[in-house]
Design an enzyme around this catalytic site. Sequence first.
Site, short mmCIF file in Angstrom:
data_model
loop_
_atom_site.label_atom_id
_atom_site.label_comp_id
_atom_site.label_asym_id
_atom_site.label_seq_id
_atom_site.Cartn_x
_atom_site.Cartn_y
_atom_site.Cartn_z
N LYS B 78 -1.13 21.79 -39.85
CA LYS B 78 -1.97 21.91 -38.65
C LYS B 78 -2.35 23.38 -38.45
O LYS B 78 -1.52 24.27 -38.67
CB LYS B 78 -1.19 21.38 -37.44
N SER B 158 -3.50 16.32 -29.74
CA SER B 158 -4.28 17.36 -30.37
C SER B 158 -4.19 17.40 -31.90
O SER B 158 -5.07 17.94 -32.55
CB SER B 158 -3.85 18.71 -29.82
N SER B 182 0.93 15.30 -28.35
CA SER B 182 0.00 15.65 -29.43
C SER B 182 0.41 15.23 -30.84
O SER B 182 -0.38 15.35 -31.77
CB SER B 182 -0.24 17.16 -29.44
#
Lengths: 95, 492
Positions: B78, B158, B182
């Site tokens: 990420k 997210s 998330s």
Amino acid sequence: MSVDAATVRRIARLARIAVEDDEVEHLQGELNAILAFVEQLSEVDVTGVEPMTSVTPMVMKKREDVVTDGEIAELVVKNAPATEDNFFLVPKVVE
Amino acid sequence: MTDPISLTLAEARDLLRSRAMSSKELTEAHLSAMAAARGLNAYVLETPDKALAMAAASDQKLAKGEGGPLEGLPLGIKDMFATEGVRTTACSAILENFVPVYESTVSSHLWRDGAVMLGKLNNDEFAMGSSNETSRFGPVVSPWRRKGDTAKLVPGGSSGGSAAAVAAGLCLGATGTDTGGSIRQPAAFTGTVGIKPTYGRCSRWGIVAFASSLDQAGPFARTVRDSAILLRAMAGHDPKDTTSVDLPVPDYEAAVGRSVKGMKIGIPKEYRVDGMSDEIEALWHQGAEWLKAAGAEIVEVSLPHTKYALPAYYIVAPAEASSNLARYDGVRYGVRVPGHDVTEMYEKTRAAGFGREVRRRIMIGTYVLSAGYYDAYYRRAQQVRTLIKRDFEACFEAGVSAILTPATPSAAFGIGEKVSGDPVEMYLNDIFTVTVNMAGLPGIAVPGGLDAKGLPLGLQLVGRPFDEETLFSLGETIEQAAGRFAPERWWA
């Protein structure tokens, strides 16, 4: 509680975010929607409840007060938008 | 031979160890799958040269029988994790050219164990969002579509890029971060497994900070076993993060397949929210039945302060974000917009560099921390947080091993469907996940089934502090009963 246009400008100033005049009304609406949503917390009885400071009870870790890092000035300033001799450059702050 | 991108991480590991496949073959297969899936926008940066170099090094180690636990396995990272020499932006314009000179502790653990980096994955800007639509690189398209419909759906957020990449076979596993849901919400939306470990289990050092008392890193994978393998590598004490706990990291994989017989599973009645769809309700019931069939005891429990978790979160998280994001001032890193004095430079830089959602949250955070409002908002929210944590403690003290809930109030929605109106509507996505961050507990999302339109739905299990092992045992029990779910490859 809700915020007015003057408060929106004051918050933007505190947050150091430039806000254009035509954005204020929209922002005011959004901030008030969020503030209205969090308003329900006022119905909770919090008398005598300690505010949370740490989710897991833990003692603050400490270490010897010795130098463990450093001598990497070039790396520290490597991503800066403006530098000179390993100093950060900013617009003039003192007349 | 099986398509390398359809393997689970555990299967690929075993094939590499037995030398039936090389890391080079495995990595190349993933790089071509990534190239064919650029329309999904899951990766914001592909690092093929680095991946192939790491794969070659892994193949040499494997040939000598010296491979680490993740030797040669290609993963996605990420874009919230700092990666040395590899652009790291948090998917924000303000960091568009930031190249870290250090590596996050969590990603360094993965490389220590031999993993191969494929690239950086898309996320909501500074991890603020539940749909991956606030990224400066644009939205991620979910590999899942409704039956007979080509409308583009969100993968959740997210960590939308991580979830989409794992679901689409663009990596064997990925890292995520979870501040209010998330990891678990996008895992649920994409039929993948995602775990947010206990606060303190993974080091936050080198992860772009959003809300420091809530942020935790965790893995995404296609199976519970794979997520257990990844968490073992990611977790561990780090002297550079004072909130990282000094506890041994168990062999999580050993917990996969362990019996759940006799465990007491709590069903919190307050999670039966208004307007919950029949499908979610049915899935939740089904999940409880599966655990019961495996020998667990199902008990109703009460978490009376549940409804206050989301409003308290929307004070605590923006407050901490407004403080953390003060560092983006156009001086030390990131972009700078010039001004006639230093204040104007700050204001212009931050107005141009932050997107709308981030600006909004910084402003809310600034307001609730400002003079005269601190007690009414922040202090009260932290008191409510204490009450939320006490609710969970009371359940665990009564002998409950874990709590079962739906992971999300609905299946994935369309791109652009929830961006126009009230920001609170988007926030409601995290209604079932956010309590877990507020209490610092571990939570896992596992796929439970598909809805009538063919979209994945997830179940969440919440455990005692530092008892991720129980979550892996229970998660695998559900996985065995529910089966695994993969989207059709329409994009390639």
